[in-house]
Every structure is written in C-alpha cells, then in structure tokens.
Design an enzyme around this catalytic site. Structure first.
Site, mmCIF file in Angstrom:
data_model
loop_
_atom_site.group_PDB
_atom_site.id
_atom_site.type_symbol
_atom_site.label_atom_id
_atom_site.label_comp_id
_atom_site.label_asym_id
_atom_site.label_seq_id
_atom_site.Cartn_x
_atom_site.Cartn_y
_atom_site.Cartn_z
ATOM 1 N N GLU A 167 46.187 122.573 39.871
ATOM 2 C CA GLU A 167 46.396 122.238 41.283
ATOM 3 C C GLU A 167 47.867 122.232 41.705
ATOM 4 O OE1 GLU A 167 44.234 118.623 42.080
ATOM 5 O OE2 GLU A 167 42.316 119.641 41.831
ATOM 6 N N GLU A 351 36.516 122.310 39.197
ATOM 7 C CA GLU A 351 36.294 120.875 39.438
ATOM 8 C C GLU A 351 35.439 120.706 40.679
ATOM 9 O OE1 GLU A 351 39.675 118.194 39.773
ATOM 10 O OE2 GLU A 351 40.622 119.114 38.021
HETATM 11 C C1 FCB Z 1 41.692 116.485 41.418
HETATM 12 C C2 FCB Z 1 42.446 116.268 40.127
HETATM 13 C C3 FCB Z 1 41.773 115.326 39.164
HETATM 14 C C4 FCB Z 1 41.121 114.183 39.880
HETATM 15 C C5 FCB Z 1 40.239 114.688 40.984
HETATM 16 C C6 FCB Z 1 39.478 113.616 41.711
HETATM 17 O O1 FCB Z 1 42.587 116.784 42.432
HETATM 18 O O2 FCB Z 1 42.628 117.488 39.463
HETATM 19 O O3 FCB Z 1 42.710 114.914 38.225
HETATM 20 O O4 FCB Z 1 42.096 113.331 40.361
HETATM 21 O O5 FCB Z 1 40.996 115.398 41.909
#
Ligand code: FCB
Length: 440
Positions: A167, A351
């Site tokens: 990210e 994710e």
């Molecule tokens: C993302 C991150 C992870 C966690 C989630 C909720 O942005 O990669 O570490 O904090 O959000």
C-alpha cells in the site's frame, strides 16, 4: 458462505493475509526499533499508546497458526517480513535470529501446504533509517533493494510470490500528509518525496529480486472508490483529485510511467528534481497486480488549502472502522484496473475484510456480519471475472485479530479471534463458514 471453491477455476488461490508488526511480537528475536515504536511512544498517536511489542506472539505460535490455515483449506498465506527484524539498523549486519525466524516460518508454511506470498515491507521502517529522513530520502530506494537481497537471499528460493511494498498510499500520503501513521508528518514536500521514493524503492527491489533470478513478482495497491458528494463540477473535480492521489498516482507510475496531472498541480513544486527519469525503474514489468479493497469515500469540496476537499459521512451500512460497505467498488476497480492499467496481467485481491466488535461468548464468536461482507465482496469479484477480468486469487484480511496500527487492538479484523491477554486463538463463525466453502 454463498460461494464454494468449485465456483472458481481450479487454479484459483484462496488465502489469508497478515503483516509482521501487526502479529509477530516485535520485542522477540533481536529486532531493531522501528518508526512505529517511536510514533506510538507519543501519547495520543495510537489508542492507549499500544505497540506491536507482543501483538499475537506469532513469533512463538506460528506453527499452530498455519495449522489453522491448513485446516480451513487455504492455498496461500500472505505474510510480510520485518525490515528491522532482519536488519536492526536498516543496513549493515543482519540479525541472524531474524533470518532464521523467517526461514522457519517459510518451512512451516510449506509443511502446511501453504504457498508463501511475501510482502517485503508492511510499514515498520527501522528507526535509524527514519532518522536519516526515511521515505523522504532518495537513498531509501537503494537501502530497500539491499534489504530485498538480504531477506530473499535467505528465503527467496521458496517463495510463491513476492511484492515489495504494501500500500504505497499509506506509506506516503497517510503517513506524511495526513500524519495518521508513522512517522506522523503533515508536510506536502515530505509527501511529494515519499510518494515518488516509495515507487522508486518498489522498482529497485523488483530489479534486485529479478537479479536473484526470482519470478512471480508483483505490486500491492490499496484502492478506495471516490464518490462526489453531489452532481456539481466542483464536487466531481474534488473526487477526481482524491482518486488521483489515492489510486491513480501509484498505478499510473507503475503501469503508465506517468503521474496524474491533477495531482501534480499540488505536488509538482515539491517533487524531486527530474523525477521523470526514474519511471523506467518504477515501471519495471511485473507478473501480477494486487488490489487491497475495503471501502469508498464521499468527497466534498471545501475552502481549505490544497487538496481543498474533505470526506463526508455516507448513507451505507458501516463496519467497526466506520467504513461504508460498498462491494460495487471492488467490482469497479477490478474492471477499471484491467481496462486502464494492467490489461492481461493477472490480478489478485490481496486484502479484503472488515472490522467488527466481535465478542467471545461460550467459546464462540458469531460474526455473521463478516460472513455477509465477505459474501458480497467475493460476489463482486466473481462478477468481474465473469466479465473477463483475469482475477487469480483472493486473500482475506486477516487471519488473526491483530494490532490495527493507530487504532491499537480495538478493531478486530480476524477470521480467528485472539485473546490479547492469554493469546488464545478461537476460530470465528466466518472461519468455520470459509472452511466449509473451501474444503467441501
Ligand atoms: C490495510 C493494511 C492492513 C490493515 C488493513 C485493515 O490498509 O494493509 O495492515 O491495517 O488495512
């Protein structure tokens, strides 16, 4: 769940994701101090000033955690390697204990039939490098490529896939413009430099790993859909600017070797000199592109300094993070990323998940709302696949309840509940539902 494994192509990968500082227990094994330790030491930055010192103590519980993953039928595990655990000073002499730890971790993943999917950096910058300017210092690209060589020199032979940086928006904007994450800066010049250097570091690490003969290398980008507050031109421009610095800046740099014009209006005067000369490194070809997706934001113009806009609350149901539940955003991003940036390149959801105020009662956590959230998002991704998007995998955030950065241990994202006193793991209903979906 509303889906099952047989609804997906045979080679489709289901996984769960975590990150080092959020679960390992940073105080163990000779890891060096990170900028998150410093950030958390300032009262008010992190809820209850909590740190990742103990976290889930994955350091000692990893074998059991991987058994849980295997039993749920996961194919892959997305984990990250702590730079400060491997190189306590950020450069120089490696910490053998740290290298040995990742070596054991990877072997244990393989013993449990989990494909190791590594991220080199998930936010815990060694403090000695932060003292040298961290992401503001161009030298970070070299330091990071050297770290990539050290850690992958040890475990690279067993990786299924690797991405350098989790990210880039969070590393740069959230941490240097909004000041919500370490190092907690609010400075446009620092932001412009971090935005560029994070991508230069990404490209440099990809090149370093290619040099080691590695393959299946990608990038992981967090995307947030921007909806204008109303139909006015100013609201549309405000949302486009949010989309620009949140989403398009990073995808644009890596896949088009260019940054969006609307973002450069603000950042341009602060960008490193001749930044365009770095695009060949930044745009080093990748083997896949990972999308982290959680929510959208409603954007309204305001009279403040650039970027002159703000987030306003939206009407949709929200998670414990106060994030609107908006699965269409995932569908739209998968379609748009393919159409405008990645073409035939494989995509992965790296994710997706939600925080929920989960309560353990009589040994059970009934997180039906998480099951619903995951169902909706997996369906959105499936729709995109049906329309030709080359999606090859889906990773849930997160395997375990963990250290949710500035929000401490309060926000529970896990498929598995963690009691942060006893460290006991209890699979939630969502875990059981996924297990049925993936194994039957
Ligand atoms: C993302 C991150 C992870 C966690 C989630 C909720 O942005 O990669 O570490 O904090 O959000």
């Amino acid at each position: 769940m509303d889906f099952k494994r047989s609804d997906f192509p045979k080679e489709f990968i289901f996984g769960a994701a975590t990150s080092s500082y959020q679960i390992e227990g940073h105080k163990f094994g000779g890891a060096g101090k990170t900028h998150w330790d410093s950030f958390a030491a300032t009262p008010g930055n992190v809820v209850r000033s909590e740190t990742g010192d103990l976290a889930c103590d994955h350091f000692h519980h990893y074998a059991n955690d991987y058994i849980l993953m295997k039993e749920a039928g996961f194919d892959a595990y997305r984990f990250s390697t702590s730079w400060a655990r491997v190189l306590p000073e950020g450069r120089g002499a490696p910490n053998q204990e740290g290298l040995d730890f990742y070596d054991r971790l990877v072997d244990s993943m393989l013993e449990n039939d989990l494909k190791p999917c590594a991220t080199l950096y998930h936010w815990e910058l060694p403090q000695p490098l932060a003292d040298l300017g961290g992401w503001r210092n161009r030298d970070i690209a070299k330091w990071f490529a050297d770290f990539a060589e050290v850690i992958m020199g040890r475990i690279g032979d067993r990786m299924y896939s690797v991405a350098p940086i989790n990210e880039p928006w969070c590393v740069a904007w959230l941490s240097h413009f909004l000041g919500h994450h370490a190092p907690g800066m609010r400075d446009i010049r620092a932001t412009a430099r971090a935005m560029h250097h994070v991508l230069l570091a990404h490209g440099s690490a990809i090149q370093a790993m290619r040099g080691l003969g590695m393959s299946n290398l990608g990038g992981v980008f967090n995307l947030e859909w921007a909806t204008p507050v109303d139909g006015s031109n100013v609201a549309r421009a405000a949302a486009e600017l949010y989309d620009g610095y949140y989403n398009r800046f990073f995808l644009g740099g890596v896949f088009k070797k260019a940054y969006p014009e609307n973002v450069l209006i603000g950042l341009g005067p602060h960008m490193p000199e001749n930044f365009e000369d770095d695009f060949d490194v930044i745009g080093t070809p990748l083997d896949w592109c990972g999308l982290n997706y959680y929510t959208r934001k409603i954007i309204a113009p305001n009279d403040g300094a650039w970027p002159s806009h703000e987030e306003v609350p939206g009407p949709l149901p929200k998670t414990q993070m106060d994030w609107e539940i908006y699965p269409e955003g995932l569908y739209k991003f998968l379609k748009r990323t393919q159409a405008e940036y990645t073409g035939d390149l494989p995509l992965l959801v790296t994710e997706n998940g939600m925080a929920n105020p989960d309560v353990l009662t009589d040994g059970r956590v009934n997180d039906e709302s998480r099951i619903e959230y995951l169902n909706q998002h997996v369906a959105a991704a499936k729709q995109a696949m049906t329309e030709g998007v080359p999606l090859q995998g889906y990773m849930f955030w997160s395997l375990l309840d963990n250290y949710e950065w500035a929000l401490g241990y309060e926000k529970r994202f896990g498929l598995v509940h963690v009691d942060f006193e006893t460290l006991e793991r209890t699979p939630k209903l969502s875990y059981e539902a996924l297990k049925i979906a993936l194994t039957s």
